[in-house]
Design a protein around this motif. Structure first.
Motif, PDB file in Angstrom:
ATOM      1  N   MET A  88      25.738 -32.905 -40.891  1.00  8.24           N
ATOM      2  CA  MET A  88      26.832 -32.294 -40.184  1.00  8.24           C
ATOM      3  C   MET A  88      26.278 -31.214 -39.257  1.00  8.24           C
ATOM      4  N   ARG A  89      26.933 -31.051 -38.123  1.00  8.93           N
ATOM      5  CA  ARG A  89      26.521 -30.055 -37.141  1.00  8.93           C
ATOM      6  C   ARG A  89      27.733 -29.245 -36.699  1.00  8.93           C
ATOM      7  N   ALA A  90      27.479 -27.982 -36.356  1.00  9.68           N
ATOM      8  CA  ALA A  90      28.549 -27.107 -35.862  1.00  9.68           C
ATOM      9  C   ALA A  90      27.956 -26.125 -34.865  1.00  9.68           C
ATOM     10  N   LEU A  91      28.817 -25.610 -34.006  1.00 10.21           N
ATOM     11  CA  LEU A  91      28.423 -24.642 -32.989  1.00 10.21           C
ATOM     12  C   LEU A  91      28.662 -23.232 -33.523  1.00 10.21           C
ATOM     13  N   PHE A  92      27.597 -22.558 -33.923  1.00  9.52           N
ATOM     14  CA  PHE A  92      27.692 -21.227 -34.514  1.00  9.52           C
ATOM     15  C   PHE A  92      27.561 -20.152 -33.438  1.00  9.52           C
ATOM     16  N   GLY A  93      28.493 -19.193 -33.477  1.00  8.87           N
ATOM     17  CA  GLY A  93      28.438 -18.041 -32.589  1.00  8.87           C
ATOM     18  C   GLY A  93      28.026 -16.819 -33.379  1.00  8.87           C
ATOM     19  N   ARG A  94      27.261 -15.919 -32.758  1.00 11.35           N
ATOM     20  CA  ARG A  94      26.762 -14.707 -33.419  1.00 11.35           C
ATOM     21  C   ARG A  94      27.708 -13.536 -33.161  1.00 11.35           C
ATOM     22  N   LYS A  95      28.079 -12.858 -34.248  1.00 14.64           N
ATOM     23  CA  LYS A  95      28.922 -11.663 -34.208  1.00 14.64           C
ATOM     24  C   LYS A  95      30.214 -11.874 -33.419  1.00 14.64           C
ATOM     25  N   VAL A  96      30.876 -12.983 -33.680  1.00 18.13           N
ATOM     26  CA  VAL A  96      32.177 -13.282 -33.065  1.00 18.13           C
ATOM     27  C   VAL A  96      33.222 -12.383 -33.729  1.00 18.13           C
ATOM     28  N   LEU A  97      34.118 -11.816 -32.937  1.00 18.79           N
ATOM     29  CA  LEU A  97      35.057 -10.826 -33.467  1.00 18.79           C
ATOM     30  C   LEU A  97      36.285 -11.407 -34.148  1.00 18.79           C
ATOM     31  N   ASN A  98      36.783 -12.563 -33.654  1.00 17.84           N
ATOM     32  CA  ASN A  98      38.016 -13.117 -34.223  1.00 17.84           C
ATOM     33  C   ASN A  98      38.101 -14.615 -33.922  1.00 17.84           C
ATOM     34  N   LEU A  99      39.111 -15.256 -34.482  1.00 17.60           N
ATOM     35  CA  LEU A  99      39.269 -16.705 -34.342  1.00 17.60           C
ATOM     36  C   LEU A  99      39.451 -17.122 -32.883  1.00 17.60           C
ATOM     37  N   LYS A 100      40.224 -16.364 -32.130  1.00 23.43           N
ATOM     38  CA  LYS A 100      40.437 -16.709 -30.720  1.00 23.43           C
ATOM     39  C   LYS A 100      39.113 -16.723 -29.958  1.00 23.43           C
ATOM     40  N   GLU A 101      38.286 -15.714 -30.174  1.00 20.24           N
ATOM     41  CA  GLU A 101      36.977 -15.656 -29.517  1.00 20.24           C
ATOM     42  C   GLU A 101      36.089 -16.824 -29.968  1.00 20.24           C
ATOM     43  N   LEU A 102      36.172 -17.188 -31.260  1.00 22.67           N
ATOM     44  CA  LEU A 102      35.399 -18.314 -31.775  1.00 22.67           C
ATOM     45  C   LEU A 102      35.839 -19.621 -31.133  1.00 22.67           C
ATOM     46  N   GLU A 103      37.141 -19.799 -30.974  1.00 19.87           N
ATOM     47  CA  GLU A 103      37.656 -21.012 -30.331  1.00 19.87           C
ATOM     48  C   GLU A 103      37.211 -21.082 -28.872  1.00 19.87           C
ATOM     49  N   GLU A 104      37.229 -19.957 -28.171  1.00 18.92           N
ATOM     50  CA  GLU A 104      36.773 -19.928 -26.774  1.00 18.92           C
ATOM     51  C   GLU A 104      35.274 -20.215 -26.676  1.00 18.92           C
ATOM     52  N   PHE A 105      34.494 -19.602 -27.576  1.00 11.42           N
ATOM     53  CA  PHE A 105      33.054 -19.854 -27.605  1.00 11.42           C
ATOM     54  C   PHE A 105      32.771 -21.335 -27.816  1.00 11.42           C
ATOM     55  N   THR A 106      33.466 -21.945 -28.779  1.00  7.87           N
ATOM     56  CA  THR A 106      33.269 -23.351 -29.109  1.00  7.87           C
ATOM     57  C   THR A 106      33.611 -24.245 -27.921  1.00  7.87           C
ATOM     58  N   LYS A 107      34.714 -23.959 -27.267  1.00 15.61           N
ATOM     59  CA  LYS A 107      35.139 -24.730 -26.095  1.00 15.61           C
ATOM     60  C   LYS A 107      34.086 -24.661 -24.988  1.00 15.61           C
ATOM     61  N   GLU A 108      33.588 -23.472 -24.702  1.00 12.64           N
ATOM     62  CA  GLU A 108      32.576 -23.290 -23.659  1.00 12.64           C
ATOM     63  C   GLU A 108      31.257 -23.965 -24.038  1.00 12.64           C
ATOM     64  N   ALA A 109      30.857 -23.845 -25.287  1.00 17.19           N
ATOM     65  CA  ALA A 109      29.607 -24.452 -25.746  1.00 17.19           C
ATOM     66  C   ALA A 109      29.663 -25.974 -25.616  1.00 17.19           C
ATOM     67  N   LYS A 110      30.800 -26.571 -25.978  1.00 20.38           N
ATOM     68  CA  LYS A 110      30.970 -28.017 -25.829  1.00 20.38           C
ATOM     69  C   LYS A 110      30.925 -28.411 -24.358  1.00 20.38           C
ATOM     70  N   LYS A 111      31.580 -27.605 -23.522  1.00 19.59           N
ATOM     71  CA  LYS A 111      31.594 -27.865 -22.086  1.00 19.59           C
ATOM     72  C   LYS A 111      30.171 -27.825 -21.505  1.00 19.59           C
ATOM     73  N   ASP A 112      29.335 -26.933 -22.057  1.00 15.07           N
ATOM     74  CA  ASP A 112      27.949 -26.797 -21.607  1.00 15.07           C
ATOM     75  C   ASP A 112      27.019 -27.841 -22.231  1.00 15.07           C
ATOM     76  N   GLY A 113      27.577 -28.723 -23.074  1.00 11.89           N
ATOM     77  CA  GLY A 113      26.790 -29.806 -23.662  1.00 11.89           C
ATOM     78  C   GLY A 113      25.996 -29.442 -24.904  1.00 11.89           C
ATOM     79  N   MET A 114      26.285 -28.306 -25.512  1.00  8.40           N
ATOM     80  CA  MET A 114      25.563 -27.913 -26.728  1.00  8.40           C
ATOM     81  C   MET A 114      25.927 -28.870 -27.867  1.00  8.40           C
ATOM     82  N   LYS A 115      24.952 -29.187 -28.695  1.00  7.74           N
ATOM     83  CA  LYS A 115      25.132 -30.157 -29.787  1.00  7.74           C
ATOM     84  C   LYS A 115      25.431 -29.510 -31.137  1.00  7.74           C
ATOM     85  N   GLY A 116      25.113 -28.244 -31.292  1.00 10.65           N
ATOM     86  CA  GLY A 116      25.368 -27.587 -32.566  1.00 10.65           C
ATOM     87  C   GLY A 116      24.150 -27.587 -33.464  1.00 10.65           C
ATOM     88  N   THR A 117      24.284 -26.881 -34.573  1.00 11.41           N
ATOM     89  CA  THR A 117      23.212 -26.698 -35.545  1.00 11.41           C
ATOM     90  C   THR A 117      23.581 -27.400 -36.847  1.00 11.41           C
TER      91      THR A 117
END
Length: 103
Positions: A1-30
């Motif tokens: 299993m893989r997921a896109l981990f963000g460092r020191k994310v403040l809240n769920l909304k920021e995590l959802e935005e980070f995830t959306k941008e990371a997917k858009k940039d083609g990141m595969k996750g860890t």
């Protein structure tokens, strides 16, 4: 299993935005391994998700880091009402230092 981990994310909304941008940039996750599961009520989960930077009694310094295969060791935190899941890698701390959404 893989997921896109963000460092020191403040809240769920920021995590959802980070995830959306990371997917858009083609990141595969860890790759990750779940070492513990925590189930929270809807209210408890909402409070947790609003303040991801806060220490939690159920996170220990030993819950994060990497396993022998190089996968992140993390806690699966689940909202028992909505089934929404946040993965937490404490990386030696007692707060969610790295977080990700689980599909």
């Amino acid at each position: 299993m893989r997921a896109l981990f963000g460092r020191k994310v403040l809240n769920l909304k920021e995590l959802e935005e980070f995830t959306k941008e990371a997917k858009k940039d083609g990141m595969k996750g860890t790759a990750y391994e779940v070492v513990k599961e925590i189930e929270l009520s809807d209210n408890e989960f909402e409070q947790f998700a609003k303040e991801l930077w806060k220490d939690q009694t159920w996170i220990s310094e030993e819950d994060g880091g990497c396993n022998e295969k190089g996968e992140l060791r993390c806690i699966r935190v689940k909202n028992i009402k909505t089934n929404k899941i946040i993965l937490v890698d404490s990386e030696g701390y007692t707060y969610p230092r790295y977080t990700a959404l689980e599909k």
